[in-house]
Scaffold this motif. Sequence first.
Motif, short mmCIF file in Angstrom:
data_model
loop_
_atom_site.label_atom_id
_atom_site.label_comp_id
_atom_site.label_asym_id
_atom_site.label_seq_id
_atom_site.Cartn_x
_atom_site.Cartn_y
_atom_site.Cartn_z
N ILE A 285 -44.42 -26.94 -25.20
CA ILE A 285 -45.41 -25.87 -25.35
C ILE A 285 -45.58 -25.22 -23.98
O ILE A 285 -46.02 -25.88 -23.03
N PRO A 286 -45.25 -23.95 -23.82
CA PRO A 286 -45.36 -23.31 -22.50
C PRO A 286 -46.81 -23.13 -22.09
O PRO A 286 -47.65 -22.75 -22.90
N LYS A 287 -47.09 -23.39 -20.81
CA LYS A 287 -48.44 -23.19 -20.28
C LYS A 287 -48.46 -22.19 -19.13
O LYS A 287 -49.51 -21.80 -18.65
N GLY A 288 -47.30 -21.81 -18.66
CA GLY A 288 -47.20 -20.85 -17.57
C GLY A 288 -45.74 -20.62 -17.29
O GLY A 288 -44.87 -21.25 -17.89
N PRO A 289 -45.42 -19.73 -16.34
CA PRO A 289 -44.01 -19.45 -16.06
C PRO A 289 -43.25 -20.66 -15.54
O PRO A 289 -42.04 -20.74 -15.70
N GLN A 290 -43.95 -21.63 -14.94
CA GLN A 290 -43.28 -22.82 -14.40
C GLN A 290 -44.00 -24.11 -14.82
O GLN A 290 -44.19 -25.03 -14.05
N TRP A 291 -44.36 -24.14 -16.11
CA TRP A 291 -45.17 -25.26 -16.57
C TRP A 291 -45.07 -25.35 -18.08
O TRP A 291 -45.19 -24.35 -18.78
N LEU A 292 -44.85 -26.56 -18.60
CA LEU A 292 -44.88 -26.78 -20.04
C LEU A 292 -45.48 -28.14 -20.35
O LEU A 292 -45.45 -29.06 -19.53
N THR A 293 -46.06 -28.23 -21.54
CA THR A 293 -46.52 -29.51 -22.08
C THR A 293 -45.42 -30.07 -22.96
O THR A 293 -44.82 -29.36 -23.76
N LEU A 294 -45.16 -31.36 -22.79
CA LEU A 294 -44.18 -32.05 -23.62
C LEU A 294 -44.92 -33.10 -24.45
O LEU A 294 -45.64 -33.93 -23.90
N THR A 295 -44.77 -33.04 -25.75
CA THR A 295 -45.37 -34.04 -26.63
C THR A 295 -44.28 -34.68 -27.48
O THR A 295 -43.23 -34.07 -27.74
N SER A 296 -44.53 -35.91 -27.90
CA SER A 296 -43.58 -36.59 -28.78
C SER A 296 -44.33 -37.28 -29.90
O SER A 296 -45.46 -37.74 -29.71
N LEU A 297 -43.70 -37.35 -31.07
CA LEU A 297 -44.25 -38.05 -32.22
C LEU A 297 -43.34 -39.20 -32.60
O LEU A 297 -42.13 -39.04 -32.69
N ASN A 298 -43.91 -40.36 -32.81
CA ASN A 298 -43.26 -41.57 -33.31
C ASN A 298 -42.78 -42.49 -32.21
O ASN A 298 -42.29 -43.58 -32.51
N SER B 290 -40.71 -34.62 -12.14
CA SER B 290 -41.30 -33.29 -12.31
C SER B 290 -42.56 -33.33 -13.16
O SER B 290 -43.06 -32.29 -13.58
N LEU B 291 -43.08 -34.54 -13.40
CA LEU B 291 -44.29 -34.68 -14.22
C LEU B 291 -45.51 -34.39 -13.36
O LEU B 291 -45.69 -34.98 -12.29
N ARG B 292 -46.38 -33.53 -13.82
CA ARG B 292 -47.52 -33.10 -13.00
C ARG B 292 -48.52 -34.21 -12.76
O ARG B 292 -49.22 -34.21 -11.75
N CYS B 293 -48.63 -35.16 -13.70
CA CYS B 293 -49.51 -36.32 -13.49
C CYS B 293 -48.70 -37.57 -13.12
O CYS B 293 -49.26 -38.67 -13.09
N HIS B 294 -47.40 -37.42 -12.92
CA HIS B 294 -46.51 -38.51 -12.52
C HIS B 294 -46.40 -39.62 -13.56
O HIS B 294 -46.04 -40.75 -13.23
N THR B 295 -46.72 -39.30 -14.79
CA THR B 295 -46.63 -40.32 -15.84
C THR B 295 -46.55 -39.64 -17.21
O THR B 295 -46.91 -38.47 -17.35
N VAL B 296 -46.07 -40.40 -18.18
CA VAL B 296 -46.14 -39.98 -19.58
C VAL B 296 -47.28 -40.77 -20.21
O VAL B 296 -47.26 -42.01 -20.21
N CYS B 297 -48.27 -40.08 -20.72
CA CYS B 297 -49.43 -40.75 -21.31
C CYS B 297 -49.13 -41.16 -22.75
O CYS B 297 -48.72 -40.31 -23.55
N GLY B 298 -49.34 -42.42 -23.07
CA GLY B 298 -49.22 -42.86 -24.45
C GLY B 298 -50.39 -42.36 -25.27
O GLY B 298 -51.50 -42.16 -24.76
N ALA B 299 -50.14 -42.12 -26.53
CA ALA B 299 -51.18 -41.62 -27.43
C ALA B 299 -50.98 -42.24 -28.80
O ALA B 299 -50.00 -42.95 -29.04
N SER B 300 -51.93 -41.98 -29.69
CA SER B 300 -51.83 -42.41 -31.08
C SER B 300 -52.12 -41.23 -31.98
O SER B 300 -52.96 -40.38 -31.66
N VAL B 301 -51.43 -41.16 -33.10
CA VAL B 301 -51.64 -40.09 -34.09
C VAL B 301 -51.84 -40.74 -35.45
O VAL B 301 -51.05 -41.60 -35.85
N TYR B 302 -52.90 -40.36 -36.15
CA TYR B 302 -53.16 -41.00 -37.44
C TYR B 302 -52.21 -40.49 -38.51
O TYR B 302 -51.79 -39.34 -38.51
#
Length: 472
Positions: free
Chosen positions: A268-281, A310-322
């Motif tokens: 998901i683009p957030k700016g000219p040099q920035w995107l959000t990356l999400t994953s499911l499963n 190149s991660l802005r928070c230097h990590t991939v955050c784990g999440a849960s999806v119902y």
Amino acid sequence: MVKNLATWLEKRFTKNLQQHYKPLTVAKGAGLKSGSHITVIGGGISGSAFVRQLALEAHKAGKDIYITLVNSTNCNYCGGLITNVALETLAELSDLHVPQDLVLKEVDQCIYINKAGHVKINLSKPLTATLRTSRFGYLGFDDSIKNRITQGLPREVVDRIQVIEPTLAKRVKKAQSGKHNWQVVLSKRNPDNSNMILETDVVVIACGFRALNRPMLKEFHKLTGFQPPPTIPASVTEVDTSNATKNFIENRMFIIDGIIPDCVVAFIPKGPQWLTLTSLNKKLTAAELKQLFAHPQVRKFIELPDPENSLRCHTVCGASVYVGPSSKFYGDNWLVIGDLTGYGRILKDGYFAAFLGAQLAAETLLYLGSDRQSLSKGYHDRLKHFSKDNICGRYLFNLNNWLNQQDWFSKLFMAAAKAEGREKQGAYIHAAIRALATGELSYRLITLLFVLGLVRYPFTVIHDLLGRVKGR
């Protein structure tokens, strides 16, 4: 005719989903009494939306309801793509809009990628890309709602709303006296560093999945029998693309299907040099990040040599999806709202579910009551609209993950999608992918569109061959 049929299906079933929820039939004198105190634990989008809805409805009903919002101000993931359905619901229910300074990108195209290729799909209306909570010097959408809980409310209503942050609810227990039903014990993280105990009539849990392992919710589960919904793993991270040697992301969102086995990834683009990356499963590992950005189909749009660094928070955050509903999320004088109910459209658009769930819960408390029977009738029964459709969505997701590991299917699907691309808005497959991006159609209809598109493809090939023969 086929093209027109796909377009008709989209227009026919793309509606404001709030229409499925009928107003309550209210008995005179029912619902919360003036002077009641509600404590909301969690100041994310669900908690903030609920406080505003409860205040609006209380003012409309002429009831003096006292509300306390307890918020820990933790980062609640960085991703955020708001659909038009969610924005329309927010405006209609809460009279709130998205300030322009929150909008980082307006997404107007979706690129679907699988192992066999990619296809471009135009969106009917742009989607709004924001942050959820404030990060990197940008205000988050969730925080903006919390900051505007009292916007436009009369002074006497505002005076009955209290926000305590940053703090943690350490414990929820039954009150010892008969004056109130509950006690909420706050930690010493209160602004004045004191122990604080709130006496309250109704407790509303608006925490996210991150709170499930905290002692407060574990104890609350033992006390009330609350059951969290079933989930699948997910992840989110923010990617700095300033070091990319090629970047054609622009105003496009990407659905990357099956490149990482059993996983769907989105950019998901957030700016000219920035995107959000999400994953499911699954939560993506460093090796999977590298595999993703090294894939030839992804590299057609972006070449990022060192994604792990190149991660802005230097990590991939784990999440849960119902992926299904909670079996118990309310009782006498308590209820859960938001993701922890497991209601709303699975795998999609938590914002819409948060806004609508907040409205249904507020209406139920004010016009029916806070006992279990009232919550069942006014809150639970009206949340059930998506339940059967979600079963279809879950099976579609699992089947898709399996099929996309079969080379023959990836090639067939991409060939069918590209064949539709000669038409301005595409046809069945384009409509289905567009609906996955925007959340505007049911999973049952999306499944039907996919099937029709794949069945149609052989006839399209035959039609083209006959046309070439005649052309000779």
